[in-house]
Motif scaffolding. Sequence first.
Motif, PDB file in Angstrom:
ATOM      1  N   THR A   4     121.668  25.933  -2.109  1.00 28.91           N
ATOM      2  CA  THR A   4     120.669  26.371  -3.326  1.00 28.91           C
ATOM      3  C   THR A   4     120.082  25.100  -4.012  1.00 28.91           C
ATOM      4  N   ASP A   5     119.201  25.800  -4.023  1.00 31.43           N
ATOM      5  CA  ASP A   5     118.144  24.920  -5.456  1.00 31.43           C
ATOM      6  C   ASP A   5     117.282  25.207  -6.378  1.00 31.43           C
ATOM      7  N   SER A   6     117.934  24.173  -6.821  1.00 34.31           N
ATOM      8  CA  SER A   6     118.014  25.280  -8.851  1.00 34.31           C
ATOM      9  C   SER A   6     116.289  25.832  -8.987  1.00 34.31           C
ATOM     10  N   SER A   7     115.248  24.766  -8.518  1.00 36.58           N
ATOM     11  CA  SER A   7     114.368  25.594  -8.262  1.00 36.58           C
ATOM     12  C   SER A   7     113.670  26.936  -7.854  1.00 36.58           C
ATOM     13  N   PHE A   8     114.490  27.491  -7.008  1.00 37.69           N
ATOM     14  CA  PHE A   8     114.276  28.643  -6.410  1.00 37.69           C
ATOM     15  C   PHE A   8     114.139  30.030  -6.810  1.00 37.69           C
ATOM     16  N   ARG A   9     113.470  30.434  -6.438  1.00 38.52           N
ATOM     17  CA  ARG A   9     113.073  31.728  -7.511  1.00 38.52           C
ATOM     18  C   ARG A   9     112.974  32.678  -6.262  1.00 38.52           C
ATOM     19  N   ARG A  10     113.795  33.887  -6.071  1.00 34.34           N
ATOM     20  CA  ARG A  10     114.182  34.470  -4.983  1.00 34.34           C
ATOM     21  C   ARG A  10     112.682  35.631  -5.169  1.00 34.34           C
ATOM     22  N   PRO A  11     112.194  36.210  -4.260  1.00 34.12           N
ATOM     23  CA  PRO A  11     111.305  36.831  -3.944  1.00 34.12           C
ATOM     24  C   PRO A  11     111.638  38.307  -5.472  1.00 34.12           C
ATOM     25  N   ASP A  12     109.875  39.055  -4.917  1.00 38.59           N
ATOM     26  CA  ASP A  12     110.490  40.236  -5.759  1.00 38.59           C
ATOM     27  C   ASP A  12     110.952  41.170  -4.887  1.00 38.59           C
ATOM     28  N   LEU A  13     111.687  41.913  -4.600  1.00 32.03           N
ATOM     29  CA  LEU A  13     112.153  42.940  -4.684  1.00 32.03           C
ATOM     30  C   LEU A  13     110.990  44.395  -4.973  1.00 32.03           C
ATOM     31  N   LEU A  14     110.767  45.128  -4.181  1.00 30.59           N
ATOM     32  CA  LEU A  14     109.539  45.971  -4.541  1.00 30.59           C
ATOM     33  C   LEU A  14     110.083  47.459  -3.466  1.00 30.59           C
ATOM     34  N   ARG A  15     109.852  47.903  -4.050  1.00 29.72           N
ATOM     35  CA  ARG A  15     110.339  49.796  -4.033  1.00 29.72           C
ATOM     36  C   ARG A  15     109.121  50.250  -3.960  1.00 29.72           C
ATOM     37  N   LEU A  16     108.800  50.532  -1.959  1.00 29.67           N
ATOM     38  CA  LEU A  16     107.469  50.967  -1.524  1.00 29.67           C
ATOM     39  C   LEU A  16     108.349  51.778  -0.062  1.00 29.67           C
ATOM     40  N   ASP A  17     107.740  53.170   0.284  1.00 27.53           N
ATOM     41  CA  ASP A  17     107.915  53.551   0.841  1.00 27.53           C
ATOM     42  C   ASP A  17     107.742  53.129   2.580  1.00 27.53           C
ATOM     43  N   TYR A  18     108.748  53.965   3.705  1.00 32.50           N
ATOM     44  CA  TYR A  18     109.188  52.725   4.414  1.00 32.50           C
ATOM     45  C   TYR A  18     107.363  52.687   5.225  1.00 32.50           C
ATOM     46  N   ASP A  19     106.556  53.837   5.145  1.00 30.59           N
ATOM     47  CA  ASP A  19     105.116  53.713   6.127  1.00 30.59           C
ATOM     48  C   ASP A  19     104.318  52.296   5.426  1.00 30.59           C
ATOM     49  N   THR A  20     104.341  52.205   4.666  1.00 24.82           N
ATOM     50  CA  THR A  20     103.610  51.545   3.790  1.00 24.82           C
ATOM     51  C   THR A  20     104.368  50.248   4.182  1.00 24.82           C
ATOM     52  N   TYR A  21     105.792  50.023   4.017  1.00 27.36           N
ATOM     53  CA  TYR A  21     106.397  48.877   4.071  1.00 27.36           C
ATOM     54  C   TYR A  21     106.249  48.724   6.018  1.00 27.36           C
ATOM     55  N   ARG A  22     106.352  49.294   6.456  1.00 28.78           N
ATOM     56  CA  ARG A  22     105.723  48.777   7.437  1.00 28.78           C
ATOM     57  C   ARG A  22     104.436  48.560   8.433  1.00 28.78           C
ATOM     58  N   ALA A  23     102.920  49.127   6.783  1.00 30.91           N
ATOM     59  CA  ALA A  23     102.127  48.261   6.994  1.00 30.91           C
ATOM     60  C   ALA A  23     101.902  46.547   6.471  1.00 30.91           C
ATOM     61  N   LEU A  24     103.062  46.246   6.337  1.00 27.66           N
ATOM     62  CA  LEU A  24     102.324  45.075   6.031  1.00 27.66           C
ATOM     63  C   LEU A  24     102.193  43.789   6.606  1.00 27.66           C
ATOM     64  N   PRO A  25     101.173  42.793   6.816  1.00 32.02           N
ATOM     65  CA  PRO A  25     100.828  42.439   8.042  1.00 32.02           C
ATOM     66  C   PRO A  25     101.520  40.760   7.199  1.00 32.02           C
ATOM     67  N   ALA A  26     102.575  41.030   8.062  1.00 34.16           N
ATOM     68  CA  ALA A  26     103.944  40.469   8.273  1.00 34.16           C
ATOM     69  C   ALA A  26     105.026  40.368   9.159  1.00 34.16           C
ATOM     70  N   VAL A  27     105.546  39.555   9.788  1.00 33.89           N
ATOM     71  CA  VAL A  27     106.701  39.713  10.193  1.00 33.89           C
ATOM     72  C   VAL A  27     107.874  39.519  10.018  1.00 33.89           C
ATOM     73  N   ALA A  28     108.704  41.313  10.779  1.00 39.13           N
ATOM     74  CA  ALA A  28     109.739  41.285  10.388  1.00 39.13           C
ATOM     75  C   ALA A  28     111.231  41.334  11.175  1.00 39.13           C
TER      76      ALA A  28
END
Length: 240
Positions: A4-28
């Motif tokens: 654990t890095d003391s400077s690490f900030r966990r990424p935000d938890l986003l509330r998205l519907d499934y299709d919006t999530y799937r459309a995000l241009p990132a690798v799942a």
Amino acid sequence: MPETDSSFRRPDLLRLDYDTYRALPAVANSDLSRLRDALEGRAPRPQSSSNEGALGFGTAFHTALLEPDDYVAGQPGLNDTLVWWLVEGVKLNSQLNRLLEEGIPEASVLFTEPTTDTLCKLRADLIVDRPDQPFTVIDFKTTMARDADQFLWQCSAYDYDRQAAFYTDALHAERFLLVGVQKVEPFGVFSIEVSEQMLAEGRSKYQRLLRLLKAPATAPAYRAEAVQAAVDALGLSEEE
């Protein structure tokens, strides 16, 4: 899990519907499964949105367990009684029921995987982030495993360990639980806390696939065409 890095900030938890999530241009993690299939010579998996075709049993179970207000009864080919029977079976486990009451369901996360500098995403079944408890991620799997030992074997064979490592590293989670729920008698519930060894094996899997995604030409020659096609299908290839 990485230190654990003391400077690490966990990424935000986003509330998205499934299709919006799937459309995000990132690798799942599911994208990595498609790349693995190409590398191993398996048939390509169809990609579908959450509202295409009959509702799958696993999807129905997850909805009933994690977002019960969104559950729609009477879907074609779906046994609603069985779905809710499995949900009740999970809730009879006092530890899991407490986590369900305290956790955040179906949270989406965007993050950059540091070893390959790849924009990635995940959608966790349940996250428990409370000051008096370890940061915990829980993933529920419906299973035909006959007992807990077979489910543990499936965790490696079906690459659940890769998913656990992918999520754990992204969130610097302190605990990852895989919960197997039998969808046939005796409808048992198997709760497995993912070990450091399992995480190390899963980490090796996802990092190897992310490196392959960055450099598909490094695939064995006899799989090169299928791997390149899988990468192209993801629509995430970097422009020259």
